[in-house]
Design a protein around this motif. Structure first.
Motif, mmCIF file in Angstrom:
data_model
loop_
_atom_site.group_PDB
_atom_site.id
_atom_site.type_symbol
_atom_site.label_atom_id
_atom_site.label_comp_id
_atom_site.label_asym_id
_atom_site.label_seq_id
_atom_site.Cartn_x
_atom_site.Cartn_y
_atom_site.Cartn_z
ATOM 1 N N SER A 1 0.828 -1.200 0.000
ATOM 2 C CA SER A 1 0.000 0.000 0.000
ATOM 3 C C SER A 1 0.871 1.261 0.000
ATOM 4 N N GLN B 1 2.446 1.616 -3.511
ATOM 5 C CA GLN B 1 1.550 1.334 -4.629
ATOM 6 C C GLN B 1 1.833 2.162 -5.874
ATOM 7 N N GLU B 2 2.303 3.381 -5.728
ATOM 8 C CA GLU B 2 2.589 4.221 -6.900
ATOM 9 C C GLU B 2 3.764 3.680 -7.712
ATOM 10 N N LEU B 3 4.605 2.863 -7.076
ATOM 11 C CA LEU B 3 5.785 2.322 -7.747
ATOM 12 C C LEU B 3 5.588 0.890 -8.243
#
Length: 90
Positions: free
Chosen positions: A66, A69-71
């Motif tokens: 979480s 999550q952007e990566l």
């Protein structure tokens, strides 16, 4: 900034770890399917934090996914996680 340093920064901010190691394993996967060849796609995280006390292995992994999550999926292709609480280190 390199991806391993970004991972380290995000995990430090989120979990205030007592110990954190982020290892770039991408060189071990060169030429494999799913390896984009960037040299920054496969990582191992070893983290110790009080936040993980009384959390299951699955919960700990979900917390880390979480946070990152952007990566995930781009640029991170694979992430090995070793997460524990300080009490488990004794």
């Amino acid at each position: 900034m390199t991806i391993d340093k970004i991972i380290e920064e995000l995990l430090t901010k989120e979990f205030s770890p007592t110990s954190l190691t982020v290892r770039n394993d991408s060189h071990l996967h060169q030429g494999h399917a799913g390896s984009p060849g960037t040299g920054e796609s496969h990582f191992t995280v070893t983290i110790v934090s009080n936040v993980f006390e009384n959390k299951s292995r699955v919960q700990r992994h979900q917390m880390i996914y979480s946070c990152l999550q952007e990566l995930m999926n781009n640029p991170i292709h694979a992430l090995a996680i070793h997460a524990s609480s300080p009490k488990e280190q004794k």
